[in-house]
Design an enzyme around this catalytic site. Sequence first.
Site, PDB file in Angstrom:
ATOM      1  CB  CYS A   1       5.189  -0.667  -4.179  1.00 47.98           C
ATOM      2  SG  CYS A   1       4.145   0.493  -3.288  1.00 47.98           S
TER       3      CYS A   1
ATOM      4  CB  CYS B   1       2.536   1.274  -5.869  1.00 47.53           C
ATOM      5  SG  CYS B   1       3.804   2.085  -4.887  1.00 47.53           S
TER       6      CYS B   1
END
Length: 142
Positions: free
Chosen positions: A73, A70
């Site tokens: 993230c 991600c």
Amino acid sequence: MSSTTPHVACARCGAVNRLPAERLADDPNCGRCHQPLLDGTPVELDDHSFDAFVRQTTLPVLVDFWAPWCGPCRQMAPQFEAAARQLKGRAVLVKVNSDAAPQTSARFGIRSIPTLVRLQGGLEQRRQSGALPAAQIVALAR
Ligand SMILES: [Zn+2]
């Protein structure tokens, strides 16, 4: 021991440490394994360690549900680490890799990452999805 004495679980050995409030900012070590308990870095938990840790820790716990694939993230990771340093002794910042902890992620109904969930005594108090700067992460954890 007073019931208001903060308890902090050790992510490494699972021991629950009672810490007088004045010691929280004093780099306390775990009474069992002698590793740092609150060293200002995020703690990594998985399906095996999550429940006991968050239920037994009475300080605010802010969980970052994330995954290695991600992009947002990964972008937020240094902000989360900066927030952990700022909150040292006042809150515990936790990282949960949602791929490695599918049961915990499902129980919290995590649909998008990153999602930050603030817990106290194992109970969810608020959450926010999307990458945040350190200042907002600190505000969410308080
Ligand atoms: Zn320990």
